[in-house]
Design a protein around this motif. Sequence first.
Motif, mmCIF file in Angstrom:
data_model
loop_
_atom_site.group_PDB
_atom_site.id
_atom_site.type_symbol
_atom_site.label_atom_id
_atom_site.label_comp_id
_atom_site.label_asym_id
_atom_site.label_seq_id
_atom_site.Cartn_x
_atom_site.Cartn_y
_atom_site.Cartn_z
ATOM 1 N N PHE A 147 49.445 45.545 35.333
ATOM 2 C CA PHE A 147 48.759 44.276 35.578
ATOM 3 C C PHE A 147 47.304 44.553 35.895
ATOM 4 O O PHE A 147 46.992 45.487 36.634
ATOM 5 N N THR B 158 45.474 40.063 25.658
ATOM 6 C CA THR B 158 46.458 39.656 26.674
ATOM 7 C C THR B 158 45.828 39.689 28.058
ATOM 8 O O THR B 158 46.040 38.778 28.866
ATOM 9 N N GLU C 114 45.585 36.366 30.436
ATOM 10 C CA GLU C 114 46.172 36.347 31.779
ATOM 11 C C GLU C 114 45.106 36.100 32.847
ATOM 12 O O GLU C 114 45.347 35.376 33.815
ATOM 13 N N GLN D 44 44.144 32.434 32.865
ATOM 14 C CA GLN D 44 45.168 31.613 33.502
ATOM 15 C C GLN D 44 45.137 31.756 35.019
ATOM 16 O O GLN D 44 45.424 30.812 35.742
#
Length: 89
Positions: free
Chosen positions: A6, A45, A49, A52
């Motif tokens: 992450f 990606t 992310e 968001q």
Amino acid sequence: MRILNFYLVNHNTVGMVPIIAENGRLYTVVFEREHMAVVGKSPSTLIKESKQFYRKPPTGHLLTRKWGSIGNVNDKQVQANFQFTKKYL
């Protein structure tokens, strides 16, 4: 080097370079002001992310973010420059 699962693009992020490992997986080398990290996701990606996660700026604002970096990836010098502009209506 540890591979992160992450990562959020932030004010320290100066560049991202996609790499394909020997196992065929797509990773991203993320350059920060003083650090470098490998993330087990594609650059697109990571951007999705991060968008968001962070809140949108107020309506009518234009958000521009520039990244640029020169670094070494797999013993080769790489220069990466990115510019993202988003107008919030």
